[in-house]
Design a protein around this motif. Sequence first.
Motif, PDB file in Angstrom:
ATOM      1  N   LYS A   1      10.199  -6.677  14.391  1.00  0.00           N
ATOM      2  CA  LYS A   1       9.452  -5.473  14.028  1.00  0.00           C
ATOM      3  C   LYS A   1       8.108  -5.834  13.389  1.00  0.00           C
ATOM      4  N   PHE A   2       8.130  -6.833  12.518  1.00  0.00           N
ATOM      5  CA  PHE A   2       6.879  -7.265  11.893  1.00  0.00           C
ATOM      6  C   PHE A   2       5.933  -7.881  12.916  1.00  0.00           C
ATOM      7  N   ASN A   3       6.470  -8.653  13.850  1.00  0.00           N
ATOM      8  CA  ASN A   3       5.630  -9.271  14.885  1.00  0.00           C
ATOM      9  C   ASN A   3       4.939  -8.208  15.727  1.00  0.00           C
ATOM     10  N   GLN A   4       5.690  -7.153  16.071  1.00  0.00           N
ATOM     11  CA  GLN A   4       5.098  -6.066  16.844  1.00  0.00           C
ATOM     12  C   GLN A   4       4.054  -5.323  16.029  1.00  0.00           C
ATOM     13  N   ALA A   5       4.333  -5.130  14.761  1.00  0.00           N
ATOM     14  CA  ALA A   5       3.360  -4.452  13.886  1.00  0.00           C
ATOM     15  C   ALA A   5       2.064  -5.256  13.793  1.00  0.00           C
ATOM     16  N   LYS A   6       2.173  -6.567  13.613  1.00  0.00           N
ATOM     17  CA  LYS A   6       0.976  -7.412  13.521  1.00  0.00           C
ATOM     18  C   LYS A   6       0.196  -7.388  14.834  1.00  0.00           C
ATOM     19  N   TYR A   7       0.923  -7.409  15.941  1.00  0.00           N
ATOM     20  CA  TYR A   7       0.257  -7.371  17.246  1.00  0.00           C
ATOM     21  C   TYR A   7      -0.539  -6.071  17.401  1.00  0.00           C
ATOM     22  N   LEU A   8       0.061  -4.950  17.061  1.00  0.00           N
ATOM     23  CA  LEU A   8      -0.626  -3.667  17.206  1.00  0.00           C
ATOM     24  C   LEU A   8      -1.793  -3.537  16.228  1.00  0.00           C
ATOM     25  N   LEU A   9      -1.653  -4.090  15.044  1.00  0.00           N
ATOM     26  CA  LEU A   9      -2.751  -4.042  14.071  1.00  0.00           C
ATOM     27  C   LEU A   9      -3.979  -4.790  14.591  1.00  0.00           C
ATOM     28  N   LEU A  10      -3.744  -5.907  15.291  1.00  0.00           N
ATOM     29  CA  LEU A  10      -4.861  -6.741  15.756  1.00  0.00           C
ATOM     30  C   LEU A  10      -5.365  -6.348  17.137  1.00  0.00           C
ATOM     31  N   GLU A  11      -4.475  -5.896  18.011  1.00  0.00           N
ATOM     32  CA  GLU A  11      -4.837  -5.713  19.413  1.00  0.00           C
ATOM     33  C   GLU A  11      -5.049  -4.260  19.813  1.00  0.00           C
ATOM     34  N   SER A  12      -4.796  -3.335  18.906  1.00  0.00           N
ATOM     35  CA  SER A  12      -4.968  -1.916  19.259  1.00  0.00           C
ATOM     36  C   SER A  12      -5.807  -1.228  18.195  1.00  0.00           C
ATOM     37  N   SER A  13      -6.232   0.002  18.521  1.00  0.00           N
ATOM     38  CA  SER A  13      -6.973   0.823  17.553  1.00  0.00           C
ATOM     39  C   SER A  13      -6.084   1.950  17.020  1.00  0.00           C
TER      40      SER A  13
ATOM     41  N   TYR B   1       9.698   2.294  11.443  1.00  0.00           N
ATOM     42  CA  TYR B   1       9.814   2.465   9.997  1.00  0.00           C
ATOM     43  C   TYR B   1       9.868   3.959   9.666  1.00  0.00           C
ATOM     44  N   PRO B   2      10.734   4.344   8.726  1.00  0.00           N
ATOM     45  CA  PRO B   2      10.933   5.784   8.455  1.00  0.00           C
ATOM     46  C   PRO B   2       9.728   6.468   7.841  1.00  0.00           C
ATOM     47  N   SER B   3       8.861   5.707   7.155  1.00  0.00           N
ATOM     48  CA  SER B   3       7.664   6.302   6.575  1.00  0.00           C
ATOM     49  C   SER B   3       6.581   5.237   6.478  1.00  0.00           C
ATOM     50  N   VAL B   4       5.329   5.681   6.439  1.00  0.00           N
ATOM     51  CA  VAL B   4       4.228   4.734   6.337  1.00  0.00           C
ATOM     52  C   VAL B   4       4.224   4.064   4.965  1.00  0.00           C
ATOM     53  N   GLN B   5       4.703   4.768   3.939  1.00  0.00           N
ATOM     54  CA  GLN B   5       4.756   4.173   2.596  1.00  0.00           C
ATOM     55  C   GLN B   5       5.745   3.015   2.573  1.00  0.00           C
ATOM     56  N   TYR B   6       6.889   3.201   3.223  1.00  0.00           N
ATOM     57  CA  TYR B   6       7.908   2.134   3.274  1.00  0.00           C
ATOM     58  C   TYR B   6       7.377   0.942   4.080  1.00  0.00           C
ATOM     59  N   PHE B   7       6.641   1.232   5.152  1.00  0.00           N
ATOM     60  CA  PHE B   7       6.027   0.178   5.960  1.00  0.00           C
ATOM     61  C   PHE B   7       5.047  -0.625   5.114  1.00  0.00           C
ATOM     62  N   TYR B   8       4.204   0.066   4.337  1.00  0.00           N
ATOM     63  CA  TYR B   8       3.248  -0.614   3.450  1.00  0.00           C
ATOM     64  C   TYR B   8       3.979  -1.509   2.456  1.00  0.00           C
TER      65      TYR B   8
ATOM     66  N   LYS C   1       5.108  -6.927   0.779  1.00  0.00           N
ATOM     67  CA  LYS C   1       6.110  -7.828   0.206  1.00  0.00           C
ATOM     68  C   LYS C   1       6.237  -9.104   1.032  1.00  0.00           C
ATOM     69  N   ARG C   2       6.122  -8.974   2.359  1.00  0.00           N
ATOM     70  CA  ARG C   2       6.292 -10.125   3.241  1.00  0.00           C
ATOM     71  C   ARG C   2       5.025 -10.966   3.355  1.00  0.00           C
ATOM     72  N   TYR C   3       3.854 -10.310   3.442  1.00  0.00           N
ATOM     73  CA  TYR C   3       2.614 -11.038   3.753  1.00  0.00           C
ATOM     74  C   TYR C   3       1.603 -11.069   2.608  1.00  0.00           C
ATOM     75  N   GLY C   4       1.921 -10.413   1.507  1.00  0.00           N
ATOM     76  CA  GLY C   4       1.026 -10.476   0.361  1.00  0.00           C
ATOM     77  C   GLY C   4      -0.235  -9.656   0.517  1.00  0.00           C
ATOM     78  N   MET C   5      -0.280  -8.778   1.497  1.00  0.00           N
ATOM     79  CA  MET C   5      -1.426  -7.885   1.694  1.00  0.00           C
ATOM     80  C   MET C   5      -0.955  -6.647   2.439  1.00  0.00           C
ATOM     81  N   THR C   6      -1.718  -5.575   2.343  1.00  0.00           N
ATOM     82  CA  THR C   6      -1.353  -4.337   3.025  1.00  0.00           C
ATOM     83  C   THR C   6      -1.680  -4.454   4.519  1.00  0.00           C
TER      84      THR C   6
END
Length: 397
Positions: A340-352, A364-371, A376-381
């Motif tokens: 799930k995190f890998n897909q999120a990182k891919y979309l953050l970099l490769e899509s608008s 993810y059930p909410s954007v706040q939970y995703f943040y 927590k995992r990567y040390g940045m939002t």
Amino acid sequence: MNVKNEPYKVVLLFNANNIYDRQILKGIGDFLKSHHIHWNIYISETLRYDTTTSFRFDCDGIIANFDDPEIADLLKHVQIPIIGVGSSYHGTSSYPNVPYVAADNFAIIESAFNHLCAKGISQFAFYGLPSNRYCRWAGVREDIFKQILAQKGYEGFIYQGMSTSLDNWQEGLDKLSKWLLSLPINTGIIAVNDARAHHILQACDRAGIKIPEELCLIGIDNEEVINDLSMVSLSTVKQGTEEMGFNAANLLQKRFMKGNVPVSPLLIAPKKVIARRSTDYRSIQDPYVIQAIHYIRDHACKGIKVEQVISQMQISRSNLEIRFKSSLGKTIHAVIHEEKFNQAKYLLLESSLSIQTISQQCGYPSVQYFYFLFKKRYGMTPKDFRRQFTTLKSAPL
């Protein structure tokens, strides 16, 4: 020294229906802007040279793609200053007798090969193109693949396939599927370009072959349209095409100002390998783990739990957990979240897509939970991640 009061008239002869030519043209523009040079430029409104249209050589200079044999034939006896761009070849006799900027095919194939090796691949294949005068570069890349394998002591598999059209598209996929099914499991395939890599992704889907769990695949060009149309994101070699255009424009400007420039070809190495899912290979032999990972890749963002993976595999939870620990050193739960995190990182970099939409698409059930989980995992939002790594991605190399 040749200096004109008015702008030099320059004709650009390209077939810019692909990213290779478009990025060369961008490199030409980058040179002109960075040096504050103004040329009076002609390029076809369609960005594609039309061989049926008569061509008048009423210009001061030409930059042309000599990979197109019709363009090369057109310019064979022209006395106007010409700078050629195109593929590299085996010997100097294969190059046109004009100053020439070339994509370094040996470095391109070597980069793809080394990327597969770094992933633990030890069996290799090449998917090329049938030989014809319009794609001599494909034959060069195939020969280089053979050369590298011979140097490294590997045996390889080569398939040229068919030149596809709407009429024979399905037949071509059927034949390609049979070849792919004949390859040993965990073979790494280098496709001669991204378009042919897309054929492989389609054929694998048709034949039920899992990418990258059973076969790995890397293309060449970083053609974004191809990647957008592919179910599995495609690893690829990004060529130095913008640098090629920059150098070609520089050579033509020097030709205008000084009269002569070297005719010997200038080879431009690829920029980098862009690693995506199609080479996210893990050396796994356990068939249950391979099947489970493929299921997780396809369904992690749909909110699946460990219980659904267990149900799909039809073995006990303790058995599959032991197999995951042995093969990956991770739990099933950890692999689901990693995907799930890998897909999120891919979309953050490769899509608008907005971060809220990415959060929803990744389950993810909410954007706040995703943040919360992302920081927590990567040390940045997610926002900071997108800003930081998109800037690095777009920076000159």
